[in-house]
Scaffold this active site. Structure first.
Site, PDB file in Angstrom:
ATOM      1  N   GLU A   1      -4.107 -15.986  27.848  1.00 54.93           N
ATOM      2  CA  GLU A   1      -5.555 -15.987  27.642  1.00 54.93           C
ATOM      3  C   GLU A   1      -5.866 -15.622  26.191  1.00 54.93           C
ATOM      4  OE1 GLU A   1      -8.131 -16.965  29.665  1.00 54.93           O
ATOM      5  OE2 GLU A   1      -9.046 -16.715  27.697  1.00 54.93           O
TER       6      GLU A   1
ATOM      7  N   ARG B   1     -11.972 -13.403  23.580  1.00 55.12           N
ATOM      8  CA  ARG B   1     -12.277 -12.184  22.821  1.00 55.12           C
ATOM      9  C   ARG B   1     -13.304 -11.384  23.596  1.00 55.12           C
ATOM     10  NH1 ARG B   1     -14.749 -15.425  17.997  1.00 55.12           N
ATOM     11  NH2 ARG B   1     -15.222 -16.669  19.825  1.00 55.12           N
TER      12      ARG B   1
ATOM     13  N   ASN C   1      -1.711 -13.632  18.274  1.00 54.94           N
ATOM     14  CA  ASN C   1      -2.236 -12.282  18.005  1.00 54.94           C
ATOM     15  C   ASN C   1      -1.603 -11.665  16.765  1.00 54.94           C
ATOM     16  OD1 ASN C   1      -4.034 -12.349  20.047  1.00 54.94           O
ATOM     17  ND2 ASN C   1      -3.118 -10.741  21.294  1.00 54.94           N
TER      18      ASN C   1
ATOM     19  N   PHE D   1     -11.189 -13.577  10.178  1.00 50.67           N
ATOM     20  CA  PHE D   1     -10.257 -12.437  10.240  1.00 50.67           C
ATOM     21  C   PHE D   1      -9.822 -11.976   8.849  1.00 50.67           C
ATOM     22  CE2 PHE D   1     -10.449 -13.431  14.566  1.00 50.67           C
ATOM     23  CZ  PHE D   1     -10.062 -12.299  15.265  1.00 50.67           C
TER      24      PHE D   1
ATOM     25  N   CYS E   1      -5.337  -5.166  22.484  1.00 51.43           N
ATOM     26  CA  CYS E   1      -4.339  -6.240  22.336  1.00 51.43           C
ATOM     27  C   CYS E   1      -3.509  -6.169  21.048  1.00 51.43           C
ATOM     28  CB  CYS E   1      -5.028  -7.603  22.421  1.00 51.43           C
ATOM     29  SG  CYS E   1      -5.726  -7.909  24.051  1.00 51.43           S
TER      30      CYS E   1
ATOM     31  N   ARG F   1     -10.314   1.294  23.554  1.00 49.55           N
ATOM     32  CA  ARG F   1      -8.853   1.408  23.514  1.00 49.55           C
ATOM     33  C   ARG F   1      -8.354   1.106  22.093  1.00 49.55           C
ATOM     34  NH1 ARG F   1      -7.302  -2.263  28.677  1.00 49.55           N
ATOM     35  NH2 ARG F   1      -9.132  -3.394  27.972  1.00 49.55           N
TER      36      ARG F   1
HETATM   37  P1  NAD Z   1      -7.651  -4.045  31.952  1.00 46.41           P
HETATM   38  O1  NAD Z   1      -6.897  -2.813  31.750  1.00 46.41           O
HETATM   39  O2  NAD Z   1      -9.097  -4.100  31.548  1.00 46.41           O
HETATM   40  O3  NAD Z   1      -7.585  -4.468  33.490  1.00 46.41           O
HETATM   41  C1  NAD Z   1      -6.419  -4.502  34.243  1.00 46.41           C
HETATM   42  C2  NAD Z   1      -6.806  -4.286  35.695  1.00 46.41           C
HETATM   43  O4  NAD Z   1      -5.670  -4.535  36.522  1.00 46.41           O
HETATM   44  C3  NAD Z   1      -7.267  -2.862  36.018  1.00 46.41           C
HETATM   45  O5  NAD Z   1      -8.532  -2.903  36.643  1.00 46.41           O
HETATM   46  C4  NAD Z   1      -6.187  -2.328  36.958  1.00 46.41           C
HETATM   47  O6  NAD Z   1      -6.683  -1.423  37.913  1.00 46.41           O
HETATM   48  C5  NAD Z   1      -5.698  -3.610  37.593  1.00 46.41           C
HETATM   49  N1  NAD Z   1      -4.363  -3.542  38.195  1.00 46.41           N
HETATM   50  C6  NAD Z   1      -3.217  -3.028  37.675  1.00 46.41           C
HETATM   51  N2  NAD Z   1      -2.193  -3.226  38.516  1.00 46.41           N
HETATM   52  C7  NAD Z   1      -2.678  -3.889  39.602  1.00 46.41           C
HETATM   53  C8  NAD Z   1      -2.100  -4.393  40.784  1.00 46.41           C
HETATM   54  N3  NAD Z   1      -0.794  -4.273  41.033  1.00 46.41           N
HETATM   55  N4  NAD Z   1      -2.901  -5.002  41.669  1.00 46.41           N
HETATM   56  C9  NAD Z   1      -4.223  -5.146  41.433  1.00 46.41           C
HETATM   57  N5  NAD Z   1      -4.820  -4.712  40.305  1.00 46.41           N
HETATM   58  C10 NAD Z   1      -4.068  -4.096  39.394  1.00 46.41           C
HETATM   59  O7  NAD Z   1      -6.842  -5.178  31.204  1.00 46.41           O
HETATM   60  P2  NAD Z   1      -7.393  -6.448  30.391  1.00 46.41           P
HETATM   61  O8  NAD Z   1      -7.988  -6.014  29.103  1.00 46.41           O
HETATM   62  O9  NAD Z   1      -8.166  -7.310  31.308  1.00 46.41           O
HETATM   63  O10 NAD Z   1      -6.011  -7.160  30.037  1.00 46.41           O
HETATM   64  C11 NAD Z   1      -5.201  -7.759  31.021  1.00 46.41           C
HETATM   65  C12 NAD Z   1      -4.094  -8.550  30.328  1.00 46.41           C
HETATM   66  O11 NAD Z   1      -4.680  -9.612  29.564  1.00 46.41           O
HETATM   67  C13 NAD Z   1      -3.273  -7.740  29.355  1.00 46.41           C
HETATM   68  O12 NAD Z   1      -1.957  -8.197  29.387  1.00 46.41           O
HETATM   69  C14 NAD Z   1      -3.903  -8.056  28.012  1.00 46.41           C
HETATM   70  O13 NAD Z   1      -2.992  -7.913  26.947  1.00 46.41           O
HETATM   71  C15 NAD Z   1      -4.276  -9.508  28.203  1.00 46.41           C
HETATM   72  N6  NAD Z   1      -5.406  -9.961  27.375  1.00 46.41           N
HETATM   73  C16 NAD Z   1      -6.466  -9.131  27.165  1.00 46.41           C
HETATM   74  C17 NAD Z   1      -7.534  -9.592  26.408  1.00 46.41           C
HETATM   75  C18 NAD Z   1      -8.712  -8.685  26.153  1.00 46.41           C
HETATM   76  O14 NAD Z   1      -9.512  -9.001  25.257  1.00 46.41           O
HETATM   77  N7  NAD Z   1      -8.884  -7.592  26.877  1.00 46.41           N
HETATM   78  C19 NAD Z   1      -7.516 -10.876  25.857  1.00 46.41           C
HETATM   79  C20 NAD Z   1      -6.428 -11.699  26.108  1.00 46.41           C
HETATM   80  C21 NAD Z   1      -5.366 -11.237  26.876  1.00 46.41           C
END
Ligand code: NAD
Length: 451
Positions: free
Chosen positions: A154, A157, A211, A252, A263, A330
């Protein structure tokens, strides 16, 4: 129309679930956090992302999106299961895959006998995680089931997540077989975007590369800004002049407090760890991290220089989120700056339009929080813009100058026109902009009227 389960209802999982529902699919979003699921069931999105509350509510009313802690039930009803759980930085710099492993085990034990499913990894994961997820699922899979794993990184942003999901620059699909590629192409067919189909390891590598490159641009321009300050050049004009070259670009290339968020820091560190694991010395990546590590400390030192000391000084800090339009703190450079100021004895009075609650979880009562920006400025010795929210760009600087006790304005995001702030009587510090006719000592940058 597909039946979809999304494991993890964070920024990525919830946006994925809501957007796929908006495209006409039925999505069930799963989380282990019961409070989060309860809030979502009653229509409350537990974090700030513009437009998401409305999108979720609309699809909830149409019964296209639902929320549950019962992973087994949701997975057993689904043809496509997205993994969108967190992959935080592990102690040694490697991505911590415990949540991905746990999600994979849950999938394996939840599928009905004889069912076929595609498991899509949307979390950002190291190369080989597709193989790992496939192996975990195969180990505990019920007889007669068939599962194919796809890597679909994904690129959204935070702050612009819905638009990024719905109008991506590209969709990357790393697949083991053509059949899964065809199903995924069908799922994304309503989106107008090039689809890049690769093998799984390449897809995993694409996300880290993207990234790491963006983070590299930020550290690069921060280093250039340091040189600009010394040689008497204006980094904003340097970026404009160099970045209008199509090969370079201006995106950027904004110097400031450095990169943060959930990230970039973890992904650059994880990529460096992968490189080392395979015997490649990550020279550039390590430099990117080093420049970033120094940036907040350099800014704290600059402020200390302007105020002579930070001991007992009252600092108004505008912005706690790692970037505008999110409540995510974060790895926020603004939070790191707060810590650096507290370490030097300052009292911090902070404002943020959305991130006070999340910052409080991290900083507790070590600082004072204000919901009104001018309240935070009252009687402060200096004001520091740490996050470039639009609200701060529109600040009434005349009023700000009157309520502050001191006159130091440190614009770490270069959002103000120096000519305007100087007219308000501020002692203006920015990042990488020169002291034209500076009246301040060397190293204490003051931008004065240029023309
Ligand atoms: P986040 O921490 O906001 O959310 C993760 C969620 O997963 C939490 O609510 C947690 O309770 C839940 N969870 C964990 N283990 C679980 C399980 N076994 N079953 C059910 N739920 C579970 O994370 P995020 O920011 O959404 O990021 C998720 C992934 O996407 C990461 O790998 C991140 O690097 C990637 N990513 C994030 C972004 C961003 O902007 N935040 C963008 C691109 C990719």
């Amino acid at each position: 129309m597909k039946k979809i389960a999304v494991i993890g209802t964070g920024y990525v999982g919830l946006v994925t679930g809501a957007c796929l529902a908006e495209l006409g699919n039925t999505t069930i979003c799963i989380d282990t956090d019961a409070d989060k699921i309860e809030a979502l069931q009653s229509g409350i999105v537990p974090f700030f992302e513009p437009g998401l509350q409305e999108l979720v509510a609309r699809n909830q009313r149409s019964d296209r999106i639902s929320f549950t802690v019962d992973a087994a039930e949701a997975i057993s009803k689904s043809e496509i299961i997205f993994i969108a759980v967190g992959t935080p930085m592990g102690e040694d710099g490697h991505a911590d895959l415990q949540y991905v492993r746990s999600a994979a085990r849950t999938i394996a034990t939840s599928l009905n006998t004889g069912s076929r499913a595609i498991v899509v990894n949307k979390s950002t994961v190291p190369v080989e995680t597709g193989d790992l997820v496939s192996a975990i699922i195969r180990e505990s899979l019920t007889d007669g089931c068939s599962v194919s794993v796809v890597s679909n990184p994904e690129f959204l942003r935070e702050g612009n997540a819905i638009a990024d999901f719905m109008s991506p620059d590209r969709i990357v699909l790393g697949v083991y077989d053509d059949e899964s590629a065809a199903v995924m192409r069908e799922l994304y067919a309503p989106l107008v975007a090039p689809i890049i189909v690769t093998d799984v390891r390449t897809a995993e590598m694409i996300k880290y590369t993207a990234n790491a490159f963006l983070a590299t641009k930020i550290s690069f321009i921060n280093e250039i800004a340091r040189v600009c300050e010394k040689v008497g050049a204006d980094v904003k004009d340097v970026v404009l002049g160099a970045g209008t070259d199509k090969r370079i670009g201006t995106a950027f290339m904004n110097p400031g407090l450095g990169f943060g968020g959930s990230c970039f820091p973890k992904d650059v560190t994880a990529l460096a760890s992968i490189a080392q694991k395979y015997g490649v010395t990550p020279t550039v990546l390590e430099a990117v991290l080093q420049v970033n590590l120094e940036q907040v400390q350099l800014c704290a030192e600059r402020l200390e220089g302007a105020l002579e000391t930070l001991e007992g000084r009252r600092i108004a800090l505008l912005g706690l989120a790692f970037k505008p339009n999110t409540d995510d703190v974060r790895e926020s450079p603004a939070i790191k700056l707060v810590q650096a100021l507290l370490d030097r004895g300052a009292q911090v009075h902070a404002h943020d339009p959305e991130a006070i609650a999340t910052a409080r979880q991290m900083l507790g009562d070590s600082i004072t929080y204000h919901s009104n920006v001018y309240e935070s400025l009252k009687d402060a010795d200096a004001m520091v813009v740490a996050t470039d929210w639009n609200e701060y760009k529109q600040l009434d600087l005349d009023l700000a100058a009157r309520v502050l006790r001191g006159n130091v304005l440190f614009d770490t995001r270069n959002i103000y026109d120096p000519r305007v702030v100087l007219e308000q009587g501020f002692h203006y510090l920015s990042v990488g902009r020169v002291a034209y006719g500076a009246t301040a000592p060397v190293g204490q940058l003051v931008y004065e009227i240029k023309k």
